[in-house]
Design a protein around this motif. Structure first.
Motif: not given
Length: 236
Positions: A166-171, A146-164
């Motif tokens: 990420l921002a900046g130089k995070d891979i 889930l890409i949020d252009p206004s906040e320059r961050c990305i929420l990552v969702y994967q099965p069986n885990s909490l969302p993460d």
């Protein structure tokens, strides 16, 4: 009955209908497309320039890998009694639905894509968009962004885990079979570049206008000078 659409009274549909009835509606592939969520037909808001640029660049990067996956913008995904149109979906080439002539069918896919990417627009509800990603994960997707252009961050969702978040130089995590290393900053780089180009173009136009005005004033002074010189010669 209730109105659903960008303009009041544009399209009227029953308050509830089945998924099968929804898929038969003629207008659901209008731009922006319509989605079927919790028994309702809901039209997606228009994305805008940043949204379109991110969407275009992501598809180009993923398809440019030469892998066994293909990225599609705005491809309808129907599964688990929901029909959504994510901004970008990535599916395996051996899952592409083909018609008798070997061409991809135009009605979308009837399964959850391996990777679903949504780009949040200002007019969108983050809750609804997140709900679509979670629905895909429950029905077989391996990854969701889930890409949020206004906040320059990305929420990552994967099965069986909490969302993460990420921002900046995070891979960013990608599908295991993809040879792709991408940071959050690199995803948004195209926006920064475009914004700078727009700013530079605006500054150039402003400077160009100032130069034109200076030249105009200089020419006027020259004309006035020669007119005075001409008058002086006539009186000699």
């Amino acid at each position: 009955m209730k109105n659903i659409g960008l303009m009041p009274g544009k399209i009227t549909v029953p308050e509830s209908r089945t998924l099968e009835e929804f898929l038969k509606l003629r207008y659901i592939e209008e731009s922006p497309a319509w989605e079927y969520i919790n028994g309702e037909a809901i039209q997606k808001p228009m994305g805008g320039a940043k949204h379109s640029l991110l969407q275009k660049r992501l598809v180009a990067v993923i398809d440019g890998l030469g892998s066994n996956y293909e990225a599609f913008p705005e491809l309808r995904c129907t599964c688990g009694n929901r029909s959504v149109v994510p901004d970008v979906v990535v599916i395996s080439t051996n899952q592409l639905p083909l018609d008798e002539s070997g061409e991809i069918i135009s009605s979308g896919i009837d399964f959850a894509p391996a990777w679903v990417i949504e780009i949040l627009s200002p007019a969108q509800s983050q809750t609804k968009v997140t709900g679509n990603i979670l629905h895909c994960l429950k029905n077989g997707s391996q990854l969701g962004w889930l890409i949020d252009p206004s906040e320059r961050c990305i929420l990552v969702y994967q099965p069986n885990s909490l969302p993460d978040l990420l921002a900046g130089k995070d891979i960013l995590p990608v599908l295991e079979d993809l040879n792709l290393t991408l940071s959050v900053d690199e995803v948004f780089f195209c926006l920064v570049t475009s914004e700078k180009l727009i700013q530079q173009n605006s500054e150039f136009r402003s400077q160009n206008s100032e130069v034109k005005q200076a030249l105009y004033l200089a020419l006027r002074r020259i004309v006035v000078y020669f007119n005075k010189l001409k008058s002086a010669v006539l009186f000699l």
